[in-house]
Motif scaffolding. Structure first.
Motif, PDB file in Angstrom:
ATOM      1  N   SER A 345       1.040  -1.633   0.203  1.00 13.19           N
ATOM      2  CA  SER A 345      -0.045   0.008   0.210  1.00 13.19           C
ATOM      3  C   SER A 345       0.983   1.219   0.212  1.00 13.19           C
ATOM      4  CB  SER A 345      -0.664   0.189   1.448  1.00 13.19           C
ATOM      5  OG  SER A 345      -1.899   0.764   1.071  1.00 13.19           O
ATOM      6  N   THR A 346       0.105   2.364   0.462  1.00 15.15           N
ATOM      7  CA  THR A 346       0.503   3.675   0.053  1.00 15.15           C
ATOM      8  C   THR A 346       1.423   4.161   0.910  1.00 15.15           C
ATOM      9  OG1 THR A 346      -1.489   4.642   0.504  1.00 15.15           O
ATOM     10  CG2 THR A 346      -0.954   4.526  -1.776  1.00 15.15           C
ATOM     11  N   TYR A 347       2.768   4.636   1.234  1.00 12.67           N
ATOM     12  CA  TYR A 347       3.517   5.065   2.685  1.00 12.67           C
ATOM     13  C   TYR A 347       3.798   6.929   2.819  1.00 12.67           C
ATOM     14  CZ  TYR A 347       5.878   2.850   6.933  1.00 12.67           C
ATOM     15  OH  TYR A 347       6.131   2.588   7.958  1.00 12.67           O
ATOM     16  N   LYS A 348       4.156   6.642   3.804  1.00 16.19           N
ATOM     17  CA  LYS A 348       4.829   8.373   3.729  1.00 16.19           C
ATOM     18  C   LYS A 348       5.325   8.634   2.955  1.00 16.19           C
ATOM     19  CE  LYS A 348       8.355   6.946   7.068  1.00 16.19           C
ATOM     20  NZ  LYS A 348       8.965   7.313   8.827  1.00 16.19           N
ATOM     21  N   THR A 349       5.131  10.031   2.656  1.00 19.98           N
ATOM     22  CA  THR A 349       6.285  11.004   1.945  1.00 19.98           C
ATOM     23  C   THR A 349       6.098  10.555   0.551  1.00 19.98           C
ATOM     24  OG1 THR A 349       8.524   9.246   1.685  1.00 19.98           O
ATOM     25  CG2 THR A 349       8.393  11.292   3.620  1.00 19.98           C
ATOM     26  N   GLY A 350       5.377  10.106  -0.193  1.00 21.73           N
ATOM     27  CA  GLY A 350       4.298   9.436  -1.190  1.00 21.73           C
ATOM     28  C   GLY A 350       5.157   7.835  -1.978  1.00 21.73           C
ATOM     29  N   GLY A 351       5.322   6.953  -0.921  1.00 20.82           N
ATOM     30  CA  GLY A 351       5.961   5.366  -1.173  1.00 20.82           C
ATOM     31  C   GLY A 351       5.221   4.838  -0.653  1.00 20.82           C
ATOM     32  N   TYR A 352       5.418   3.917  -1.010  1.00 22.26           N
ATOM     33  CA  TYR A 352       4.598   2.462  -1.449  1.00 22.26           C
ATOM     34  C   TYR A 352       5.675   1.533  -0.633  1.00 22.26           C
ATOM     35  CZ  TYR A 352       2.228   3.918  -4.742  1.00 22.26           C
ATOM     36  OH  TYR A 352       1.160   5.241  -5.797  1.00 22.26           O
ATOM     37  N   TYR A 353       4.583   0.208   0.301  1.00 17.47           N
ATOM     38  CA  TYR A 353       5.246  -0.037   1.445  1.00 17.47           C
ATOM     39  C   TYR A 353       4.709  -1.631   0.650  1.00 17.47           C
ATOM     40  CZ  TYR A 353       7.894  -0.451   5.319  1.00 17.47           C
ATOM     41  OH  TYR A 353       9.132  -1.631   6.428  1.00 17.47           O
ATOM     42  N   LEU A 354       5.765  -2.252   1.950  1.00 21.74           N
ATOM     43  CA  LEU A 354       4.681  -4.002   2.084  1.00 21.74           C
ATOM     44  C   LEU A 354       4.651  -3.756   3.582  1.00 21.74           C
ATOM     45  CD1 LEU A 354       6.514  -7.045   0.038  1.00 21.74           C
ATOM     46  CD2 LEU A 354       3.604  -6.467   0.333  1.00 21.74           C
ATOM     47  N   SER A 355       3.141  -4.381   4.052  1.00 23.35           N
ATOM     48  CA  SER A 355       3.633  -4.435   5.616  1.00 23.35           C
ATOM     49  C   SER A 355       2.744  -5.487   6.176  1.00 23.35           C
ATOM     50  CB  SER A 355       2.420  -2.672   6.001  1.00 23.35           C
ATOM     51  OG  SER A 355       2.879  -2.874   7.317  1.00 23.35           O
ATOM     52  N   SER A 356       2.111  -5.872   6.584  1.00 26.23           N
ATOM     53  CA  SER A 356       1.508  -7.297   7.382  1.00 26.23           C
ATOM     54  C   SER A 356       0.622  -6.735   9.083  1.00 26.23           C
ATOM     55  CB  SER A 356       2.194  -8.418   7.984  1.00 26.23           C
ATOM     56  OG  SER A 356       2.604  -9.245   6.797  1.00 26.23           O
ATOM     57  N   GLY A 357      -0.432  -7.062   9.268  1.00 32.21           N
ATOM     58  CA  GLY A 357      -0.825  -6.536  10.662  1.00 32.21           C
ATOM     59  C   GLY A 357      -2.780  -6.672  10.031  1.00 32.21           C
ATOM     60  N   THR A 358      -3.009  -6.920  11.365  1.00 34.09           N
ATOM     61  CA  THR A 358      -4.235  -6.808  12.032  1.00 34.09           C
ATOM     62  C   THR A 358      -5.299  -5.139  10.850  1.00 34.09           C
ATOM     63  OG1 THR A 358      -4.114  -6.584  14.200  1.00 34.09           O
ATOM     64  CG2 THR A 358      -5.133  -8.820  13.803  1.00 34.09           C
ATOM     65  N   SER A 359      -4.033  -4.498  11.406  1.00 31.32           N
ATOM     66  CA  SER A 359      -3.991  -3.137  10.814  1.00 31.32           C
ATOM     67  C   SER A 359      -4.477  -2.910   9.916  1.00 31.32           C
ATOM     68  CB  SER A 359      -2.432  -2.807  11.349  1.00 31.32           C
ATOM     69  OG  SER A 359      -2.818  -1.966  12.746  1.00 31.32           O
ATOM     70  N   MET A 360      -3.700  -3.491   8.393  1.00 30.71           N
ATOM     71  CA  MET A 360      -3.954  -3.743   7.026  1.00 30.71           C
ATOM     72  C   MET A 360      -5.036  -4.216   6.579  1.00 30.71           C
ATOM     73  SD  MET A 360      -0.920  -4.083   8.108  1.00 30.71           S
ATOM     74  CE  MET A 360      -0.749  -2.262   7.964  1.00 30.71           C
ATOM     75  N   ALA A 361      -6.151  -5.741   7.657  1.00 34.92           N
ATOM     76  CA  ALA A 361      -6.939  -6.277   7.628  1.00 34.92           C
ATOM     77  C   ALA A 361      -8.242  -4.925   7.711  1.00 34.92           C
ATOM     78  CB  ALA A 361      -7.267  -7.083   8.138  1.00 34.92           C
ATOM     79  N   THR A 362      -8.160  -4.152   9.091  1.00 37.31           N
ATOM     80  CA  THR A 362      -9.122  -3.630   9.218  1.00 37.31           C
ATOM     81  C   THR A 362      -9.488  -2.557   7.699  1.00 37.31           C
ATOM     82  OG1 THR A 362      -8.887  -3.815  11.026  1.00 37.31           O
ATOM     83  CG2 THR A 362     -10.048  -1.610  11.029  1.00 37.31           C
ATOM     84  N   PRO A 363      -8.615  -2.046   7.043  1.00 35.69           N
ATOM     85  CA  PRO A 363      -8.851  -0.787   6.337  1.00 35.69           C
ATOM     86  C   PRO A 363      -9.459  -1.890   5.023  1.00 35.69           C
ATOM     87  CG  PRO A 363      -7.258  -1.257   6.135  1.00 35.69           C
ATOM     88  CD  PRO A 363      -7.124  -1.130   7.439  1.00 35.69           C
TER      89      PRO A 363
END
Ligand code: CA
Length: 417
Positions: A345-363
């Motif tokens: 998904s998108t990340y700070k300063t205009g970037g992209y990033y792979l991330s894992s968590g129930t944080s990602m499932a929620t959106p």
């Protein structure tokens, strides 16, 4: 006699069809001399299943008049037109869409995983988008570390408080108690600038509503209004005080959904009151189940475990369709699972990033609820949650949840149970 009847049928068909051209399959016995004459005014199509002529109606009527067509053709039919089978405009597939297994799992696009993905273990986004891709009128508050509202993939879907945008700097133009809150508010430093200094909130925002265009990724929703509400600081930590203020702000600006990828083990009476106020206001409160590999039925996580009808607790699913190893679960307290491992998904300063968590499932679920409210605006939070659970795709791997399965956006929108 037989041939006269046949011609009558052909003529009937000619009048029924408005096509200018006809397609005739040449009979095996078609005389080469006749063909030579005919092909001056006809296109020939050679296939493995026969020889065809594409002929204009005037040419064909001449052939019929001269009693030539019956020896030439096995059959003649209009040069029909066909169309693609979509109910809506075709979704724009962003350049990084192929990496978004949560939207469409091909079995080959799960990254940073020892195991190969399993095809179809996704939210069925492409099918859902034939029903709706969202609406700008749906407001989703991302209560988090802020959002990089200048990110090229998020800019067009940021909520805009027009009075503040067109108003004076340093003045609370819309008199809602917050100065210069154009895209949301920052409760960490009490300013109208909810810029993300951590990245987490921007990641969540992209999952919900990265624009469908020629850059980056696709959000679950192509059109939405993302409200950036920052109460988690640059280390990802925030206070109860600011959580309360954030929820109040989201209620005040008329959010439809709050997306909450945060939590802790401390139960708060005040936080319960805030969520109840959101419930009264008809706002869906989507919340992460937690990443401690534990059973929320036995060891509650807050705000995930609050029992209000608007609370939807979300666990994380991996690309194989199983529960993410870190995800919390609970037959009574975690409502449903959604993609949460190795999410791009998108990340700070205009970037992209792979991330894992129930944080990602929620959106993911917040975005799906956003699609549902775009499609059927009048559902209340209880109805939304019931429908999400009832339309889930069941799986024994995800049985430690109320739904016993994963959220499916197409089934949710089409109310397939
Ligand atoms: Ca204001």
């Amino acid at each position: 006699m037989y041939k006269i009847i046949l011609f009558a049928i052909l003529f009937f068909n000619f009048f029924m069809a408005s096509a200018k051209d006809f397609v005739g399959k040449l009979s095996a016995s078609a005389a080469s001399s006749k063909l030579a004459t005919l092909e001056i005014n006809a296109k020939r199509v050679t296939t493995s299943f026969g020889e065809f002529l594409v002929i204009e109606d005037t040419v064909l009527s001449g052939l019929i008049k001269n009693k030539l067509s019956d020896d030439l053709f096995e059959y003649i039919e209009p040069n029909y037109s066909y169309h693609v089978d979509v109910n809506d405009t075709l979704p724009v597939l962003d350049p990084m869409f192929s990496r978004q297994w949560g939207l469409r799992n091909t079995g080959k696009n799960v990254e940073q995983s020892l195991l190969r993905g399993k095809k179809g273990m996704d939210i069925d986004a492409l099918r859902a988008w034939t029903i709706t891709t969202g609406k700008k009128s749906v407001k989703i508050a991302i209560i988090d570390t802020g959002v990089d509202y200048t990110h090229p993939d998020l800019l067009s879907n940021m909520w805009v408080n027009e009075e503040e945008k067109n108003g004076l700097m340093g003045v609370d133009d819309d008199e809602n108690g917050y100065i210069d809150d154009i895209h949301g508010y920052n409760f960490v430093n009490n300013s109208g600038d909810p810029q993300d200094d951590y990245g987490h909130g921007t990641h969540c925002a992209g999952v919900i509503g990265a624009s469908h265009d020629t850059i980056g990724i696709s959000g679950v929703m192509a059109q939405v209004s993302l409200v950036a509400i920052k109460f988690l600081n640059q280390e990802g930590v925030g206070s109860l005080e600011n959580a309360l203020k954030s929820i109040q702000y989201a209620i005040d600006i008329g959010a439809d959904i709050m997306s909450n990828s945060w939590g802790g083990f401390d139960e708060s009476a005040a936080l319960a009151e805030a969520i109840r106020a959101a419930e009264t206001a008809g706002i869906v409160f989507v919340v992460a189940a937690g990443n401690s590999m534990s059973n929320n039925d036995k060891k509650p996580v807050w705000p995930s475990n609050y029992a209000m009808s608007n609370v939807i607790s979300v666990g994380a699913m991996n690309g194989q369709g199983g529960r993410s190893y870190f995800s919390n679960f609970g037959e009574k307290s975690v409502h449903i699972f959604a993609p949460g491992s190795n999410i791009l998904s998108t990340y700070k300063t205009g970037g992209y990033y792979l991330s894992s968590g129930t944080s990602m499932a929620t959106p993911f679920v917040a975005g799906m609820v956003g699609l549902l409210l775009s499609h059927q605006a009048k559902l209340n939070p209880q109805e939304v949650r019931d429908r999400l659970i009832d339309t889930a795709e069941k799986s024994f791997k995800l049985d430690k949840s109320v739904a016993g399965g994963r959220a499916n956006a197409y089934r949710l929108l089409s109310d397939t149970r």
